[in-house]
Design a protein around this motif. Structure first.
Motif, PDB file in Angstrom:
ATOM      1  N   THR A  35       0.829  -1.288   0.029  1.00  0.00           N
ATOM      2  CA  THR A  35      -0.031  -0.031   0.049  1.00  0.00           C
ATOM      3  C   THR A  35       0.771   1.365  -0.060  1.00  0.00           C
ATOM      4  OG1 THR A  35      -0.179  -0.023   2.224  1.00  0.00           O
ATOM      5  CG2 THR A  35      -1.751  -1.225   1.226  1.00  0.00           C
ATOM      6  N   ARG A  40       3.214   6.825  -1.881  1.00  0.00           N
ATOM      7  CA  ARG A  40       4.069   7.297  -3.152  1.00  0.00           C
ATOM      8  C   ARG A  40       3.770   8.140  -4.456  1.00  0.00           C
ATOM      9  NH1 ARG A  40       9.530   5.571  -1.934  1.00  0.00           N
ATOM     10  NH2 ARG A  40       9.429   4.548   0.004  1.00  0.00           N
ATOM     11  N   SER A 104       6.294  10.743   3.827  1.00  0.00           N
ATOM     12  CA  SER A 104       5.736  10.918   5.220  1.00  0.00           C
ATOM     13  C   SER A 104       5.015  12.014   5.773  1.00  0.00           C
ATOM     14  CB  SER A 104       6.814  10.711   6.154  1.00  0.00           C
ATOM     15  OG  SER A 104       7.350   9.267   6.318  1.00  0.00           O
ATOM     16  N   ARG A 113      -5.414   9.976   3.806  1.00  0.00           N
ATOM     17  CA  ARG A 113      -5.266   8.670   4.592  1.00  0.00           C
ATOM     18  C   ARG A 113      -6.799   7.981   4.179  1.00  0.00           C
ATOM     19  NH1 ARG A 113      -1.007   7.232   6.648  1.00  0.00           N
ATOM     20  NH2 ARG A 113      -1.741   5.090   6.795  1.00  0.00           N
ATOM     21  N   ARG A 134       1.433   0.385   7.106  1.00  0.00           N
ATOM     22  CA  ARG A 134       1.847   0.645   8.531  1.00  0.00           C
ATOM     23  C   ARG A 134       0.685   0.321   9.234  1.00  0.00           C
ATOM     24  NH1 ARG A 134       5.544   1.469   5.331  1.00  0.00           N
ATOM     25  NH2 ARG A 134       7.186   2.957   5.470  1.00  0.00           N
ATOM     26  N   ASP A 135      -0.311   0.446   8.689  1.00  0.00           N
ATOM     27  CA  ASP A 135      -2.012   0.515   9.568  1.00  0.00           C
ATOM     28  C   ASP A 135      -2.794  -0.431   8.935  1.00  0.00           C
ATOM     29  OD1 ASP A 135      -2.214   1.667   7.056  1.00  0.00           O
ATOM     30  OD2 ASP A 135      -3.772   3.178   7.657  1.00  0.00           O
ATOM     31  N   ARG A 184      11.541   9.651   8.947  1.00  0.00           N
ATOM     32  CA  ARG A 184      10.468   8.913   8.678  1.00  0.00           C
ATOM     33  C   ARG A 184       9.727   8.410   9.752  1.00  0.00           C
ATOM     34  NH1 ARG A 184      11.257   5.769   3.187  1.00  0.00           N
ATOM     35  NH2 ARG A 184       9.296   5.039   3.713  1.00  0.00           N
ATOM     36  N   ARG A 191       2.238  10.465  14.175  1.00  0.00           N
ATOM     37  CA  ARG A 191       0.912  11.389  13.446  1.00  0.00           C
ATOM     38  C   ARG A 191      -0.237  10.730  14.142  1.00  0.00           C
ATOM     39  NH1 ARG A 191       1.728   7.575   8.364  1.00  0.00           N
ATOM     40  NH2 ARG A 191       0.664   5.663   8.961  1.00  0.00           N
TER      41      ARG A 191
HETATM   42  O1   DC Z   1       6.507   1.203   2.692  1.00  0.00           O
HETATM   43  P1   DC Z   1       6.923   2.434   1.939  1.00  0.00           P
HETATM   44  O2   DC Z   1       8.351   3.132   2.599  1.00  0.00           O
HETATM   45  O3   DC Z   1       6.719   2.424   0.569  1.00  0.00           O
HETATM   46  O4   DC Z   1       5.764   3.587   2.496  1.00  0.00           O
HETATM   47  C1   DC Z   1       6.305   4.958   2.054  1.00  0.00           C
HETATM   48  C2   DC Z   1       5.388   5.989   3.123  1.00  0.00           C
HETATM   49  O5   DC Z   1       4.006   5.737   2.955  1.00  0.00           O
HETATM   50  C3   DC Z   1       5.830   5.691   4.619  1.00  0.00           C
HETATM   51  O6   DC Z   1       6.504   6.660   4.968  1.00  0.00           O
HETATM   52  C4   DC Z   1       4.435   5.693   5.518  1.00  0.00           C
HETATM   53  C5   DC Z   1       3.313   5.838   4.211  1.00  0.00           C
HETATM   54  N1   DC Z   1       2.312   4.468   4.484  1.00  0.00           N
HETATM   55  C6   DC Z   1       1.396   4.793   5.483  1.00  0.00           C
HETATM   56  O7   DC Z   1       1.346   5.880   6.059  1.00  0.00           O
HETATM   57  N2   DC Z   1       0.381   3.692   5.258  1.00  0.00           N
HETATM   58  C7   DC Z   1       0.601   2.633   4.716  1.00  0.00           C
HETATM   59  N3   DC Z   1      -0.531   1.941   4.889  1.00  0.00           N
HETATM   60  C8   DC Z   1       1.653   2.416   3.937  1.00  0.00           C
HETATM   61  C9   DC Z   1       2.489   3.578   3.654  1.00  0.00           C
END
Ligand code: DC
Length: 229
Positions: A35, A40, A104, A113, A134-135, A184, A191
């Motif tokens: 995700t 990005r 970020s 989001r 992340r979530d 990051r 957040r």
């Molecule tokens: O996994 P990544 O490094 O490609 O993620 C890029 C950014 O996207 C990371 O700094 C936080 C955000 N992210 C997020 O907040 N929630 C997600 N489900 C996936 C990524």
């Protein structure tokens, strides 16, 4: 019971999520969905349109209007899939240090989001998916059958990123990667909305000192355990 239908793998940058997630998805014949590429892609659109990443309203409008597509790879150059931004291939553009430095910031915006999480949830609910982020276990798919949270020290994660980039032939500075990862981590985990943290029912694996095969095997063992329960 069969294998878990929805597998969530969360964790900070460089924790091994992508490599392990890909192996797990391949092993099970599931969709692999990272995700982070959506956050990005929004960041790239914002930069390309000359918008200030700190302008929350304009950035959120961009997230609402752009079309992000994921499809099977059209080129064999190491990509997992094609990432399309309004129909244009941006698979590698979204991996630049410039995007790393801003993603970020935009991923802390609630409206961004909400828009992206809804899209991710719709895909995830179809099942047979390994979803990374992340979530995912906490917000996007709290009903996931298996939640794994991969962790590692920031120094180890910086080392991995450094080696990845060297392998891709890029000119890199370890200390800069370390500083950016720390920044990051700080933004992602503090957040207000959907901060980076393990779900209460996630299994946390600390990958310091483990190689990819060992982490993959640990996750497979969890899948097997879930299957027989
Ligand atoms: O996994 P990544 O490094 O490609 O993620 C890029 C950014 O996207 C990371 O700094 C936080 C955000 N992210 C997020 O907040 N929630 C997600 N489900 C996936 C990524």
């Amino acid at each position: 019971m069969g294998s878990p239908q929805i597998i969530a793998i969360d964790g900070p940058a460089g924790s091994g999520k992508s490599t392990v997630g890909k192996l797990v998805a391949e092993h099970l014949g599931y969709l692999f969905f990272d995700t982070g590429v959506m956050y990005r892609a929004v960041t790239l659109a914002v930069i390309q349109q000359g918008i200030d990443v700190h302008d929350e309203v304009l950035v959120s409008n961009i997230a609402e209007t752009i079309d992000i597509g994921l499809q099977t790879p059209s080129i064999l150059d190491g990509r997992d899939c094609d990432i399309l931004l309004d129909g244009k291939d941006v698979t590698w553009d979204i991996r630049s240090p410039e995007i790393d430095g801003s993603v970020s910031i935009i991923s802390a915006y609630p409206r961004v989001r909400q828009i992206l999480s809804e899209k991710q949830r719709r895909i995830g609910l179809q099942g047979r998916v390994v979803m990374l982020g992340r979530d995912i276990g906490t917000v996007v798919l709290p009903e996931a059958d298996l939640k794994v949270y991969l962790d590692a020290s920031v120094e180890e994660r910086a080392r991995r990123r450094y080696l990845e980039r060297i392998k891709r032939g890029e000119k890199v500075d370890y200390d800069l990667i370390l500083t950016m990862l720390r920044e990051r981590d700080q933004i992602d985990s503090t957040r207000k909305i959907a901060p980076l943290k393990p779900a209460d029912d996630a299994i946390v694996i600390n990958t310091d000192g483990l190689n990819i095969q060992q982490v993959f095997e640990s996750v497979l063992a969890l899948i097997e355990k879930d299957r027989v329960q």
